[in-house]
Write an enzyme that holds these catalytic residues in place. Structure first.
Site, PDB file in Angstrom:
ATOM      1  N   GLU B  54       0.798  -1.224   0.000  1.00 32.76           N
ATOM      2  CA  GLU B  54       0.000   0.000   0.000  1.00 32.76           C
ATOM      3  C   GLU B  54       0.835   1.280   0.000  1.00 32.76           C
ATOM      4  O   GLU B  54       0.375   2.329  -0.443  1.00 32.76           O
ATOM      5  CB  GLU B  54      -0.958   0.014   1.198  1.00 32.76           C
ATOM      6  CG  GLU B  54      -2.033  -1.065   1.151  1.00 32.76           C
ATOM      7  CD  GLU B  54      -1.531  -2.443   1.564  1.00 32.76           C
ATOM      8  OE1 GLU B  54      -0.385  -2.547   2.076  1.00 32.76           O
ATOM      9  OE2 GLU B  54      -2.266  -3.423   1.387  1.00 32.76           O
ATOM     10  N   PHE B  79      -5.836   0.147   5.592  1.00 36.04           N
ATOM     11  CA  PHE B  79      -4.517   0.167   4.947  1.00 36.04           C
ATOM     12  C   PHE B  79      -4.256   1.501   4.239  1.00 36.04           C
ATOM     13  O   PHE B  79      -3.130   1.989   4.225  1.00 36.04           O
ATOM     14  CB  PHE B  79      -4.393  -1.012   3.977  1.00 36.04           C
ATOM     15  CG  PHE B  79      -4.874  -2.302   4.583  1.00 36.04           C
ATOM     16  CD1 PHE B  79      -4.439  -2.678   5.854  1.00 36.04           C
ATOM     17  CD2 PHE B  79      -5.789  -3.111   3.934  1.00 36.04           C
ATOM     18  CE1 PHE B  79      -4.898  -3.843   6.440  1.00 36.04           C
ATOM     19  CE2 PHE B  79      -6.247  -4.281   4.521  1.00 36.04           C
ATOM     20  CZ  PHE B  79      -5.809  -4.649   5.773  1.00 36.04           C
ATOM     21  N   ARG B 163     -18.626  -1.608   3.433  1.00 34.41           N
ATOM     22  CA  ARG B 163     -18.757  -2.949   2.881  1.00 34.41           C
ATOM     23  C   ARG B 163     -20.217  -3.366   2.755  1.00 34.41           C
ATOM     24  O   ARG B 163     -20.619  -3.966   1.776  1.00 34.41           O
ATOM     25  CB  ARG B 163     -18.030  -3.932   3.795  1.00 34.41           C
ATOM     26  CG  ARG B 163     -18.291  -5.379   3.415  1.00 34.41           C
ATOM     27  CD  ARG B 163     -17.561  -6.365   4.317  1.00 34.41           C
ATOM     28  NE  ARG B 163     -17.860  -7.722   3.889  1.00 34.41           N
ATOM     29  CZ  ARG B 163     -18.378  -8.648   4.688  1.00 34.41           C
ATOM     30  NH1 ARG B 163     -18.636  -8.390   5.951  1.00 34.41           N
ATOM     31  NH2 ARG B 163     -18.635  -9.855   4.219  1.00 34.41           N
TER      32      ARG B 163
END
Lengths: 276, 311
Positions: B54, B79, B163
């Site tokens: 990342e 991340f 999500r």
């Protein structure tokens, strides 16, 4: 493109490098802080890039077609500023503003502040990723410019460098040429004792790069490596340049303590005399 | 139930990709989850998987932006903001490069993956960085507008996406105005200021408050930075009490942004509904929202508390 520098070009580089080294010493002395050792070790590489190779126009620093340079080891900002001033991006008189309030010459390179600086750097390990992005953009846009990056050997201890190494090889960024300024020293001591990144060439080869090993103070070798890299297809090139930290000033050469310390006024005048 | 904001993001990217050839998309081995795979399918030459790396992901995006491209970068919020925080700060925001960080799986509603993957401090981290804009869309439609806005704005933007599927809050005629709160209900006794997945519960809480004899204004504060100061001050003046609702730590996010405006301009009693400075855990999204005090009932209780504190 000739593989060798003409005698005339060679003598120009010698004289440019002398001027750049003197300005590095002067500006750091004036600023009373900064990083002379790693600036001097990289001087010959920057001078060769900017005066024998890179397509850049000091009057059009944002030209979309220009070659790019990313100083990953951003603490060597003085060598970049001295080289850019030498090239005409701004006046030599501005160099004395280094690290002072309201200056365009920040302690580490800032692309928003300084004409000719292509990427803001300073936090080690981040520059090569940006160079990757620029090389990728050139390919996407069908442009022919090349991207150059200069890393420190101590900087190779940063994990992100190896993420970037993987990426550049995976995406076959053959328009990217990077250098390691392999002077063997970091702040706390020799790289081999602090956290060894050795062997350097083998690591880059294993990561899928074309590797060229040179003497980083030999203009013909630097120039030859730059030309050779342009003929490599499907791989980025890493030029591992063996250098001397503090190169050109005897009392600084290979001395760790000169990593991040400014000379006194008296030391400065002796150093300038020595540089000629 | 509507779509997850990440689903809407993937579709919005595909539309943008058709319109603007400068849009490029990067991901870090999560393209099936972040939905950047929708863009990748149609524009493989403009999609770059950086692998599980990342820091280089963010740095590469910075370089692309420095050379004129408009990169949308996606990975999980943990991340994007945690692992790559300093790359976002120094390589992207400091030079004000035109990178859009669209981070998915934010907050507790990541669910079963547990605390290591539940970013509850991402808004706080991104909000503290100069030059950064922070947007937390409430539903699919708002996400599409936010993505389109981000693409035409020059500078770094953090888009916080989720999500799980969320109810549609907005319908036809909705207009996204950057930096302007959206009033979803008006009332006199308290203002509920929410964003992201907490907007729908805040609305239902307002309905329940009516049954208890109180009327609540509901504001959707999709842009946390710059926060809509005027709307916050007006709410304080008109209703005299504020409750913030966010799926984020009570430290540094929407609650803090609103509190900062209130204390400097028009102090009134305030309560924060959010994660109470603790890590999450594994569980279904609904079980987590219930356990960590992020339900309609929690908002109603906070509203009654804050109303009782009024002079």
């Amino acid at each position: 493109m000739p593989e060798h520098l003409s005698e005339q070009k060679l003598s120009e580089l010698v004289s440019r490098a002398k001027s750049v080294r003197k300005n590095i010493i002067k500006m750091i002395t004036e600023a009373k802080s900064g990083h002379p050792g790693g600036s001097l070790s990289a001087a010959d590489i920057l001078v060769t890039l900017y005066f024998a190779e890179m397509k850049v126009d000091p009057h059009r620093p944002a030209d979309a077609e220009r070659d790019r340079f990313v100083l990953c080891k951003g603490h060597a900002a003085p060598v970049l500023y001295a080289t850019l001033a030498e090239k005409g991006f701004f006046g030599h008189d501005e160099l004395s503003t280094l690290r002072k309030i309201d200056s365009r010459l920040q302690g580490h390179p800032s692309m928003k502040d300084t004409p000719g600086v292509d990427m803001s750097t300073g936090s080690l390990g981040q520059g090569l990723s940006a160079a990757n992005g620029m090389a990728l953009a050139a390919r996407l846009d069908g442009k022919n410019y090349r991207v150059y990056a200069l890393l420190g050997d101590g900087e190779l201890e940063e994990g992100q460098v190896w993420e970037a190494a993987m990426f550049a090889a995976h995406y076959k960024l053959d328009n990217l040429t990077a250098f390691v300024d392999f002077n063997g020293l970091q702040i706390d001591g020799p790289v081999s004792e602090i956290m060894s990144p050795l062997p350097i060439p083998e690591k880059w080869r294993a990561f899928g790069w074309h590797v060229i090993e040179i003497d980083g103070h030999d203009y013909q070798q630097i120039y030859g490596a730059i030309q050779a890299a342009k003929t490599v297809k499907g791989k980025p090139t890493m030029v591992v340049a063996k250098t001397v930290k503090g190169r050109g000033v005897a009392c600084m050469e290979n001395v760790c303590d000169w990593h991040g310390k400014a000379p006194t006024a008296e030391e400065c005048s002796n150093m300038l005399e020595e540089l000629g | 139930m509507g779509k997850a904001t990440r689903e809407a993001y993937g579709e919005a990217l595909r539309e943008l990709g058709r319109e603007n050839k400068n849009i490029v998309v990067l991901d870090a081995d999560l393209s099936k989850s972040t939905k950047t795979n929708v863009f990748a399918k149609d524009f493989p030459e403009r999609f770059f998987n950086a692998g599980i790396a990342e820091q280089n992901l963010m740095g590469t995006a910075a370089g692309l932006a420095a050379a004129g491209k408009i990169p949308f970068v996606s990975t999980f919020a943990m991340f994007a903001c945690g692992r790559a925080y300093e790359q976002v700060r120094n390589s992207i925001s400091y030079p004000k490069l035109n990178v859009k960080i669209a981070a998915t799986h934010a907050g507790l509603t990541v669910g079963e993956d547990g605390a290591t993957h539940q970013a509850i401090e991402d808004v706080a981290l991104m909000r503290a960085i100069p030059n950064m804009t922070v947007i937390v869309p409430a539903d699919a439609l708002e996400t599409r507008y936010a993505v389109a806005w981000a693409a035409q704005y020059h500078g770094p933007v953090y888009l916080r996406l989720g999500r799980m599927a969320v109810p549609d809050v907005f319908g036809d005629g909705y207009e996204f105005k950057h930096g302007k709160a959206v009033e979803l209900a008006n009332g006199a006794d308290v203002t509920l200021i929410a964003n992201g997945v907490m907007v729908a519960p805040a609305r239902r809480a307002a309905d329940e408050l009516i049954a208890a004899g109180f009327s609540a204004r509901v504001l959707n504060m999709h842009t946390v930075k710059p926060v809509d100061k005027e709307a916050v001050i007006r709410a304080a003046q008109d209703t005299g009490a504020i409750v913030t609702c966010e799926e984020h730590s009570i430290i540094g996010g929407l609650g803090s942004a609103v509190a900062e405006v209130l204390v400097e301009n028009h102090p009134v009693p305030m309560e924060r509904v959010g994660v109470l400075d603790v890590f999450g855990e594994s569980g279904t999204p609904d079980a987590l929202l219930a356990k960590y005090n992020l339900t309609v009932a929690d908002i109603v209780r906070a509203a009654k508390r804050v109303i009782s504190r009024k002079e």
